[in-house]
Design a protein around this motif. Structure first.
Motif, PDB file in Angstrom:
ATOM      1  N   GLU A 123       0.794  -1.325  -0.049  1.00 49.24           N
ATOM      2  CA  GLU A 123       0.089   0.099   0.172  1.00 49.24           C
ATOM      3  C   GLU A 123       0.884   1.067   0.091  1.00 49.24           C
ATOM      4  OE1 GLU A 123      -4.161  -1.478   2.085  1.00 49.24           O
ATOM      5  OE2 GLU A 123      -2.237  -0.903   3.546  1.00 49.24           O
ATOM      6  N   ARG A 124       1.844   1.284   0.549  1.00 52.79           N
ATOM      7  CA  ARG A 124       2.990   2.322   0.725  1.00 52.79           C
ATOM      8  C   ARG A 124       3.380   2.692  -0.701  1.00 52.79           C
ATOM      9  NH1 ARG A 124       6.426   1.788   6.458  1.00 52.79           N
ATOM     10  NH2 ARG A 124       4.619   1.867   7.589  1.00 52.79           N
ATOM     11  N   HIS A 180      -9.352   1.927   3.952  1.00 55.25           N
ATOM     12  CA  HIS A 180      -8.579   2.104   5.307  1.00 55.25           C
ATOM     13  C   HIS A 180      -9.849   2.889   6.049  1.00 55.25           C
ATOM     14  CE1 HIS A 180      -4.492   0.772   5.642  1.00 55.25           C
ATOM     15  NE2 HIS A 180      -4.777   0.944   4.218  1.00 55.25           N
ATOM     16  N   THR A 181     -10.733   3.491   5.505  1.00 49.38           N
ATOM     17  CA  THR A 181     -11.708   4.125   6.366  1.00 49.38           C
ATOM     18  C   THR A 181     -12.777   3.080   6.731  1.00 49.38           C
ATOM     19  OG1 THR A 181     -11.116   6.212   5.226  1.00 49.38           O
ATOM     20  CG2 THR A 181     -13.534   6.345   6.300  1.00 49.38           C
ATOM     21  N   ARG A 187      -7.277   5.668  11.067  1.00 47.86           N
ATOM     22  CA  ARG A 187      -7.422   7.084  11.183  1.00 47.86           C
ATOM     23  C   ARG A 187      -6.706   7.559   9.958  1.00 47.86           C
ATOM     24  NH1 ARG A 187      -9.634  10.019  14.493  1.00 47.86           N
ATOM     25  NH2 ARG A 187      -7.929  11.444  14.473  1.00 47.86           N
ATOM     26  N   LEU A 188      -6.481   6.987   8.885  1.00 41.85           N
ATOM     27  CA  LEU A 188      -5.658   7.207   7.818  1.00 41.85           C
ATOM     28  C   LEU A 188      -6.189   8.486   7.032  1.00 41.85           C
ATOM     29  CD1 LEU A 188      -3.497   6.751   5.832  1.00 41.85           C
ATOM     30  CD2 LEU A 188      -5.180   5.533   4.217  1.00 41.85           C
ATOM     31  N   LEU A 189      -7.342   8.700   6.976  1.00 39.19           N
ATOM     32  CA  LEU A 189      -8.141   9.899   6.186  1.00 39.19           C
ATOM     33  C   LEU A 189      -7.950  11.113   7.342  1.00 39.19           C
ATOM     34  CD1 LEU A 189      -9.797  11.341   4.372  1.00 39.19           C
ATOM     35  CD2 LEU A 189     -11.775  10.378   5.278  1.00 39.19           C
ATOM     36  N   ALA A 190      -7.818  10.946   8.592  1.00 39.08           N
ATOM     37  CA  ALA A 190      -7.792  11.809   9.487  1.00 39.08           C
ATOM     38  C   ALA A 190      -6.560  12.727   9.442  1.00 39.08           C
ATOM     39  CB  ALA A 190      -7.762  11.086  11.120  1.00 39.08           C
TER      40      ALA A 190
END
Length: 193
Positions: A123-124, A180-181, A187-190
């Motif tokens: 994913e990275r 991820h959400t 909390r990726l989107l955060a």
């Protein structure tokens, strides 16, 4: 691009300026694509939305003159006020180019936060590639559009291809964020809010 490596001092999210530039880009792109597709829809696919004016014989748009936005329809009265959809589209394109340049410079100056711990190595890599493609397309899409308006409709294929590449990278980017959400619920989107 710089990435903080010391976990003790690593930022876990993007800074205020990076967030502002990101969401400003999103807003400008939504406006830009909306105007572009409205121009194309009003034009019926004949090319006037990209600047084609009245035909060479002076007819009402049946021809393919080089009016560059001065002929054909009047964008619902806006041309009389000196502002057309084409003018707005070109101005937004130039603004997007400027914001893209500022984003690249800011990334060099401020660096990037550390990777989210919840991202796998795959994913990275995906995030890295899609972010680079999206940044590149912030230059390519407006540049090919400007060439299309200023030079010739022969650049239409390049402009459309840039759109396709942009939307493919955007789909991958949004897919990762949504996974991820909604699935991983981390909390990726955060980090970008």
């Amino acid at each position: 691009m710089a990435t903080t490596t010391d976990p003790a001092t690593a930022r876990q999210g993007y800074g205020r300026v990076a967030k502002l530039l990101h969401w400003l880009t999103v807003a400008a792109l939504v406006a830009q694509f909306t105007i572009g597709y409205v121009m194309e829809a009003e034009d019926g696919g004949r090319g006037r939305g990209r600047g084609r004016g009245r035909g060479r014989s002076g007819d009402d748009g049946g021809g393919h003159g080089r009016g560059r936005g001065r002929g054909g329809h009047d964008d619902e009265g806006l041309v009389e006020q000196g502002w057309s959809l084409l003018t707005a589209h070109v101005a937004l394109g130039l603004a997007i180019l400027l914001v893209a340049l500022v984003r690249v410079v800011w990334r060099r100056v401020d660096g990037l936060p550390s990777w989210a711990e919840t991202l796998s190595a795959r994913e990275r890599r995906m995030a890295h590639v899609t972010e680079r493609v999206l940044l590149a397309m912030l230059f390519v899409v407006p540049a090919t559009g400007l060439v299309l308006v200023l030079v010739d409709d022969d650049w239409l294929a390049a402009h459309v291809t840039a759109h396709v590449v942009f939307f493919a990278a955007l789909a991958a980017h949004l897919g990762l964020v949504l996974k991820h959400t909604l699935v991983d619920r981390d909390r990726l989107l955060a980090r970008m809010l």
